[in-house]
Every structure is written in structure tokens, then in C-alpha cells.
Design a protein around this motif. Structure first.
Motif, PDB file in Angstrom:
ATOM      1  N   ARG A  68     -14.080 -22.593 100.653  1.00 29.02           N
ATOM      2  CA  ARG A  68     -13.898 -21.596  99.584  1.00 29.02           C
ATOM      3  C   ARG A  68     -14.128 -22.518  98.315  1.00 29.02           C
ATOM      4  N   ARG A  69     -14.481 -21.798  97.323  1.00 30.21           N
ATOM      5  CA  ARG A  69     -14.469 -22.466  95.874  1.00 30.21           C
ATOM      6  C   ARG A  69     -13.181 -22.555  95.524  1.00 30.21           C
ATOM      7  N   ASP A  71     -11.897 -21.980  92.508  1.00 29.97           N
ATOM      8  CA  ASP A  71     -11.400 -20.701  91.685  1.00 29.97           C
ATOM      9  C   ASP A  71     -10.988 -19.547  92.773  1.00 29.97           C
ATOM     10  N   GLN A  72     -11.300 -19.563  94.023  1.00 34.00           N
ATOM     11  CA  GLN A  72     -10.805 -18.782  94.904  1.00 34.00           C
ATOM     12  C   GLN A  72      -9.619 -19.235  95.543  1.00 34.00           C
ATOM     13  N   HIS A 103      -6.279 -16.907  86.211  1.00 36.85           N
ATOM     14  CA  HIS A 103      -6.569 -16.020  86.967  1.00 36.85           C
ATOM     15  C   HIS A 103      -5.423 -14.805  86.973  1.00 36.85           C
TER      16      HIS A 103
ATOM     17  N   SER B 180     -13.169 -24.900  87.013  1.00 37.27           N
ATOM     18  CA  SER B 180     -13.286 -24.094  88.314  1.00 37.27           C
ATOM     19  C   SER B 180     -12.072 -24.355  89.131  1.00 37.27           C
ATOM     20  N   ASP B 185     -14.667 -18.625  87.512  1.00 38.93           N
ATOM     21  CA  ASP B 185     -15.759 -18.581  88.496  1.00 38.93           C
ATOM     22  C   ASP B 185     -17.087 -19.012  87.419  1.00 38.93           C
ATOM     23  N   THR B 186     -17.233 -20.269  87.638  1.00 34.03           N
ATOM     24  CA  THR B 186     -18.111 -20.972  86.775  1.00 34.03           C
ATOM     25  C   THR B 186     -19.543 -20.188  86.828  1.00 34.03           C
ATOM     26  N   LYS B 187     -19.813 -20.149  88.078  1.00 30.38           N
ATOM     27  CA  LYS B 187     -21.258 -19.220  88.368  1.00 30.38           C
ATOM     28  C   LYS B 187     -21.429 -18.142  87.426  1.00 30.38           C
ATOM     29  N   LYS B 188     -20.460 -17.495  87.448  1.00 27.72           N
ATOM     30  CA  LYS B 188     -20.552 -16.142  86.657  1.00 27.72           C
ATOM     31  C   LYS B 188     -20.452 -16.531  85.209  1.00 27.72           C
TER      32      LYS B 188
END
Lengths: 236, 291
Positions: A68-69, A71-72, A103, B180, B185-188
Motif C-alpha cells: 500500500r502507498r 498516503d493510504q 488526511h 506522501s 496522494d502525490t499522483k493525484k
């Protein structure tokens, strides 16, 4: 709460971690000791999702979170204070703290920021200053405060004492203990073996990507082998 | 005369500033020069021509259409030309630059095909309206351009400084990994940045169309290189630097035409880069990188 099972992580063709397994129980402080290049930071980065392991599994509260990333994972309750603190130097202290709660969608963020600024008065005093203007110790406090604002269940700290004066180091370890007593589980990576073991419950010793010893912190503190290798004292 | 030229210079400069902002946003977040930005800008200008001249539509519709089309182009650029090259082992750090050059050539050829090579006039209903203040003539179109630029720059500054998404963008620009870890959400964020930058390019395209009443498929390259000059002048990835740099370049170009030799107009930008790089390598607003 955290269970790492046989992870192997590599940078390109170099295998940095080889089949690492470790466990962190809820409410405890666990330390990973090791010299430079032993793979401590790589372990942390693999747990928090910055790196993906080639093999193995990371479980958090029984749930497989491998791959998982970051940020998740922050949303599930794992926060990392990275090596070198990684303060956002172009943003103010207050903005750094706000980013810690990025978040979150609840309405207690302001209250929590007030609370950490009370705990770290220097951050309150300098809340309008750019993060990059703080001293090393202040940046470490900001980094820890920022991570706490994500309301983590598990706080990962990667060499929080690095490059700090001895008095500040003592302060940082005191803060770590307090955070733990307030209910946050801590996984700590350190070269400062003695102080780290003194605050923690359990320890792992990492060498060239493998775990070579583990045990209760008190046992490790009195283990002559560990003492010699990591505490800089000859066994007598 | 002086004040009129000053107004001309500020009008031109504020357009340059908006073009440069698009460059600087993408550079800040991705660390690459988006060489396709000029061509996306040119497409924005053509959308303006099509809406106002071909379909006789109102100006606001031209802006809306240009924002939509160039925003989509930004998304496609990021999705198909940039993202596949990111975080891949063995990809040269120059690859994204070359990729955007490829996109820029593709877009220029596409516009030749779609719109023809010639010069397209930009019709707007108030092009000839002007005011006389004493001996000074001010065109309404200049005021409109200036107003739109100021609103756009102010909105962007506010958005970057005060909103959650803007802060996430700044955090991502400073340190992708840290952002991150904090839950961004760095991609976004990257995708959003390229879309916003491209849409700003599209708006700038219409403004140039309004200012010079002329749109050609070749205009992208020259404005792209000037935008690049401005962000070097102002400091790479620096928002204030892009705004100040744009105004400086616009004024300098205007005055060189009036008081100097108009043939050197375009050379000014690049002479400025060379001087700045010699005197202040980090740019006017850039941070010195310490060892």
C-alpha cells in the motif's frame, strides 16, 4: 498489531533486506538497532509503504497492508518520522503541523494543533517561521508533532536522535516515552543503542539486512555480545 | 508616451507571467521543463479564435472552452507522456523533457493540420474601444487582459497559500516522499498540477490572441522559450519569481522596441538569462542551494 513476515527489499539489484521478520505489540516500544547500512531505514520505508518488498508480508491489525502507498497507510494509522526529519522548509511551522493532519476530516484538528503547541512551546513561539529556519532539535520536535497530528496508532521513528546534542537527545527520548504512555505504539530505529533500549520493551539487532539477535530490551542491555558491538563497551 | 508604453509593457508582462506560472508549477512539482506548455498555450489561443471568430461566440465561452480543452490536454500529457516514465528504473532523467518536446512537435503539426498554417485574426467586439485620459490612450482590451491576469495570479497565490489542496501541492513540490508520508496522494496532486498549469496556458493563449489579434501554429515555440527564460530569471519553481520575471520581461521588450531597436525584441529575453545566470545563478527569487 504490526507483524512483518519475511520481507526482502532491494534497491535495483542490491538486496538490502533479507527475510526480515519482526513483531510489534500494541502499546509497546520496540527498537531496531544496527550500524550504518544495516538496513534499518529500508525496513522502516518498507513498513510505511515507501518501498515495496520483493517478498514477504506486512500485516497491520491482522490486515495485509503490503504494497500500500504511504498516503493510504497514514489513513490506517501508521505514521513515519523519516530519517533527517524532512521538515517542509519552505512552509511555516504551523503549515507543517496542518500538513500532519492532512488526511483528517474531523473538527478537532485545531484543538489538536493547540495541544501539541502547548506540549512543544517552541513550536508555538515560532509558528509563523519557516520550518527550515528551526534548529535540528526543534525540527525533530516539529517532525514528531507533525506525525502525531495524523493520530497514528503506530508511530515509526527513524533515527530521531541523529545529529542532535546530548541534552536534546535525552529530551527526545523522554518525549518518545510520553507519547507511548499516552497510548501510541512506537517502533524506533536507532544507533544510539543504550538510550533506545532503556525506553523500549523489546529490541531487534539488524546486521547487513538480517536480524541477528532479538530479545527483551533489558536482556539486550546486559548481553555482552550486543554490548560490545553496539554499546561501545568491552564485555568484562 | 512613456505611460502608454508602460501600460503596453505591463499588459504584455502580465500575459508572460501567466505563461511562466504554468511552467513554474510543473517544474516545482515534477522537476521537469514542460516543453509542450507553449503548444498547449497555442491551442488555447486557437480555441479562442474558433469560438469568437468562427462561431461568433462570446468571450467568456472562449475562456471556458479553452480552459476545458487545455485542461484535458494537460491530463493526457501527464497520463501518457510523463507518468509512464516516472519511477522507472533505467529511464534517463532527460526522458520526460524529450517526451514533452515530442508532444510539442505533435501538437504543432496537429494544429497545422487542423487550423492551417496561416495567421488567424482574433475577433473580439471591443478590440477598438479605447479611452482618452489626457494625452494617453488606453485600450479596453488592455485593461481586460490586465484584470484577468491579476485575478488569476491572486487566485493562484491564495489557493497555494491558504487551501488544503494548495498546501498539498507545495508540500509535494518541496518533497514528494514527505508529502506522501503525510497522507498526500502525490499522483493525484501531480495530475492536478499539470491540468491547472495547462489551463493557465490556455487562458494565456486567449489573452495573447486578444492583445495581438493574431494566432499562428508557430506561436507556441517562441512563447514557450520566453516562459522558460522567465522562470530562470525569477528562480525555478518560484511563483513570485514567475510573476515578477514576466512583468520585467514584458516591460523590457516593450521599451526596447520603443527606445531601442525592435529587431532585438526577442533577443532581450535570452540576453537577460545569460546576465542573470552570471550574476545570480539561482534567479531573482530563487534559493541558493547550499552544499
Amino acid at each position: 498489531m504490526l507483524k512483518v513476515q519475511g520481507i526482502s527489499t532491494s534497491y535495483g539489484k542490491i538486496n538490502v533486506l533479507k527475510n526480515i521478520s519482526l513483531e510489534v505489540e500494541e502499546g509497546s516500544i520496540v527498537t531496531i538497532l544496527g550500524a550504518n547500512g544495516a538496513g534499518k531505514s529500508t525496513t522502516m520505508k518498507t513498513i510505511c509503504g515507501l518501498l515495496k518488498p520483493q517478498e514477504g508480508k506486512v500485516e497491520f491489525f491482522g490486515e495485509d497492508v503490503t504494497g500500500r502507498r504511504p498516503d493510504q497507510l497514514v489513513r490506517t494509522g501508521i505514521a513515519l518520522v523519516p530519517e533527517g526529519r524532512q521538515i517542509l522548509s519552505g512552509m511555516t511551522v504551523l503549515e507543517n503541523l496542518e500538513m500532519g493532519a492532512y488526511h483528517r476530516k474531523d473538527n478537532e484538528i485545531k484543538h489538536d494543533i493547540e495541544k501539541v503547541m502547548e506540549r512543544f512551546p517552541i513550536l508555538k513561539e515560532r509558528h509563523q517561521q519557516l520550518g527550515g529556519t528551526l534548529s535540528g532539535g526543534q525540527q525533530q520536535m516539529l517532525a514528531i508533532a507533525r506525525a502525531l497530528l495524523s493520530r497514528p496508532k503506530l508511530l515509526l521513528l527513524d533515527e530521531p536522535s541523529m545529529g542532535l546534542a546530548p541534552l536534546v537527545v535525552a529530551d527526545i527520548f523522554k518525549i518518545i516515552k510520553e507519547i507511548n504512555e499516552a497510548g501510541t505504539t512506537v517502533l524506533l530505529v536507532e544507533q544510539n543503542a543504550r538510550q533506545a533500549l532503556r525506553v523500549s520493551d523489546y529490541g531487534y539487532v539488524l546486521e547487513t539486512g538480517k536480524i541477528i539477535a532479538e530479545g527483551k530490551s533489558n536482556d539486550l542491555l546486559t548481553d555482552p555480545r550486543i554490548m560490545e558491538a553496539y554499546l561501545g563497551r568491552k564485555s568484562s | 508616451m512613456l505611460i502608454e508604453q508602460l501600460i503596453n509593457g505591463i499588459t504584455l508582462g502580465s500575459i508572460y507571467a501567466i505563461v511562466a506560472l504554468g511552467f513554474t508549477l510543473v517544474f516545482g512539482v515534477l522537476g521537469i521543463i514542460n516543453m509542450a506548455h507553449g503548444e498547449i498555450f497555442m491551442f488555447g489561443a486557437f480555441i479562442g479564435v474558433i469560438v469568437t471568430s468562427t462561431f461568433k461566440g462570446p468571450l467568456w465561452l472562449a475562456f471556458a472552452a479553452a480552459i476545458l480543452v487545455t485542461g484535458i490536454m494537460g491530463y493526457l500529457l501527464e497520463r501518457f507522456a510523463l507518468r509512464p516514465l516516472r519511477n522507472k528504473q533505467g529511464v534517463s532523467h532527460l526522458a520526460p523533457l524529450i517526451s514533452t518536446i515530442g508532444v510539442s512537435i505533435l501538437l504543432e503539426n496537429l494544429s497545422h493540420h487542423l487550423f492551417g498554417a496561416g495567421n488567424h485574426p482574433f475577433n473580439n467586439t471591443f478590440a477598438e474601444i479605447s479611452f482618452q485620459i489626457g494625452s494617453i490612450t488606453v485600450y479596453l482590451v488592455q485593461i481586460v487582459i490586465f484584470m484577468i491576469s491579476v485575478i488569476l495570479m491572486y487566485t493562484l497565490s491564495y489557493w497555494l497559500g491558504k487551501t488544503k489542496a494548495g498546501k498539498a501541492l507545495r508540500a509535494t513540490a518541496e518533497n514528494l516522499e514527505t508529502a506522501s508520508l503525510l497522507g498526500v496522494d502525490t499522483k493525484k496532486t501531480i495530475t492536478m498540477t499539470v491540468i491547472i498549469a495547462s489551463a493557465m496556458g490556455g487562458i494565456a493563449g486567449i489573452l495573447v490572441g486578444m492583445a495581438f489579434n493574431s494566432v499562428t501554429p508557430q506561436m507556441g515555440l517562441s512563447i514557450g522559450l520566453k516562459g522558460l527564460a522567465i522562470i530562470i530569471l525569477g528562480g525555478m519553481g518560484n511563483v513570485k519569481g514567475a510573476m515578477a520575471g514576466g512583468l520585467i520581461l514584458g516591460l523590457a521588450e516593450t521599451f526596447i522596441v520603443v527606445y531601442g531597436n525592435s529587431g532585438y525584441r526577442d533577443a532581450i529575453a535570452f540576453a537577460a538569462i545569460i546576465v542573470i545566470l552570471l550574476v545570480r545563478p539561482q534567479g531573482l527569487f530563487g534559493q541558493k542551494i547550499s552544499a
